[in-house]
Design a protein around this motif. Structure first.
Motif, PDB file in Angstrom:
ATOM      1  N   TRP A  39       0.840  -1.193   0.000  1.00 52.54           N
ATOM      2  CA  TRP A  39       0.000   0.000   0.000  1.00 52.54           C
ATOM      3  C   TRP A  39       0.881   1.252   0.000  1.00 52.54           C
ATOM      4  O   TRP A  39       0.636   2.195  -0.753  1.00 52.54           O
ATOM      5  CB  TRP A  39      -0.937   0.017   1.208  1.00 52.54           C
ATOM      6  CG  TRP A  39      -1.827   1.225   1.216  1.00 52.54           C
ATOM      7  CD1 TRP A  39      -3.026   1.366   0.594  1.00 52.54           C
ATOM      8  CD2 TRP A  39      -1.555   2.487   1.843  1.00 52.54           C
ATOM      9  NE1 TRP A  39      -3.518   2.637   0.803  1.00 52.54           N
ATOM     10  CE2 TRP A  39      -2.629   3.341   1.571  1.00 52.54           C
ATOM     11  CE3 TRP A  39      -0.495   2.963   2.618  1.00 52.54           C
ATOM     12  CZ2 TRP A  39      -2.685   4.649   2.041  1.00 52.54           C
ATOM     13  CZ3 TRP A  39      -0.547   4.270   3.089  1.00 52.54           C
ATOM     14  CH2 TRP A  39      -1.642   5.102   2.801  1.00 52.54           C
TER      15      TRP A  39
ATOM     16  N   SER B  40       2.496   1.742  -3.444  1.00 53.67           N
ATOM     17  CA  SER B  40       1.529   2.129  -4.473  1.00 53.67           C
ATOM     18  C   SER B  40       1.020   3.552  -4.241  1.00 53.67           C
ATOM     19  O   SER B  40       0.762   4.288  -5.194  1.00 53.67           O
ATOM     20  CB  SER B  40       0.372   1.125  -4.547  1.00 53.67           C
ATOM     21  OG  SER B  40      -0.341   1.044  -3.342  1.00 53.67           O
TER      22      SER B  40
ATOM     23  N   ILE C 245      -5.009   1.051  -7.347  1.00 54.36           N
ATOM     24  CA  ILE C 245      -4.176   0.056  -6.662  1.00 54.36           C
ATOM     25  C   ILE C 245      -4.235   0.239  -5.135  1.00 54.36           C
ATOM     26  O   ILE C 245      -4.710  -0.661  -4.434  1.00 54.36           O
ATOM     27  CB  ILE C 245      -2.731   0.068  -7.203  1.00 54.36           C
ATOM     28  CG1 ILE C 245      -2.716  -0.248  -8.702  1.00 54.36           C
ATOM     29  CG2 ILE C 245      -1.872  -0.947  -6.433  1.00 54.36           C
ATOM     30  CD1 ILE C 245      -1.388   0.032  -9.393  1.00 54.36           C
TER      31      ILE C 245
ATOM     32  N   ASN D  33      -7.939  -0.164  -3.686  1.00 56.33           N
ATOM     33  CA  ASN D  33      -8.453  -1.531  -3.554  1.00 56.33           C
ATOM     34  C   ASN D  33      -7.744  -2.307  -2.451  1.00 56.33           C
ATOM     35  O   ASN D  33      -8.361  -3.132  -1.775  1.00 56.33           O
ATOM     36  CB  ASN D  33      -8.390  -2.269  -4.892  1.00 56.33           C
ATOM     37  CG  ASN D  33      -9.567  -1.908  -5.751  1.00 56.33           C
ATOM     38  OD1 ASN D  33     -10.687  -2.289  -5.462  1.00 56.33           O
ATOM     39  ND2 ASN D  33      -9.317  -1.134  -6.804  1.00 56.33           N
TER      40      ASN D  33
ATOM     41  N   ALA E 182      -6.770  -4.835  -7.684  1.00 50.33           N
ATOM     42  CA  ALA E 182      -5.557  -4.001  -7.642  1.00 50.33           C
ATOM     43  C   ALA E 182      -4.528  -4.517  -8.644  1.00 50.33           C
ATOM     44  O   ALA E 182      -3.881  -3.723  -9.341  1.00 50.33           O
ATOM     45  CB  ALA E 182      -4.967  -3.975  -6.230  1.00 50.33           C
TER      46      ALA E 182
END
Length: 123
Positions: A10, A13, A46, A49, A69
């Motif tokens: 996470w 991204s 990305i 999600n 994602a």
């Protein structure tokens, strides 16, 4: 801190989204509602999600969002290659972003495999 904010995939991204917002700001203005929008939407999809899946109640739901994602990452890969071929992005800059995206791909696939293993262990 929210649980998804602890996830390396996470974090990476999220950073990539910011990088791409900055990068696409130099694209031709004629692409404002074209490839710029598509890149930004696929990029932001990305971490969104990953975050939404992490907030769900089951690993099966999480897995569904992780696959979304992953699909967005694949879409982004294609858009970046197209942008490079069209001359909207410097080839070296594009390769750097694609390297970042490849790391995200690997982290996502690893996360997916870990969740699948957890699901398999419960069945």
């Amino acid at each position: 801190m929210k649980p998804h904010q602890n996830l390396e995939v996470w974090k990476k991204s999220f950073v990539l989204v910011k990088k791409l917002y900055f990068l696409t700001s130099s694209f031709p203005t004629a692409e404002k509602f074209g490839i710029i929008t598509q890149i930004r939407r696929s990029a932001i999809s990305i971490p969104l999600n990953i975050a939404e899946g992490s907030a769900r109640r089951s690993d099966k739901e999480l897995l569904q969002f992780l696959y979304i994602a992953l699909g967005s990452a694949s879409e982004l890969d294609t858009l970046l290659l197209l942008s490079k071929d069209l001359g909207f992005i410097d080839p070296l800059e594009c390769d750097s972003v694609l390297d970042d995206l490849n790391i995200i791909f690997k982290l996502l696939i690893g996360f997916i495999n870990a969740v699948k293993k957890r699901i398999g262990n419960r069945e």
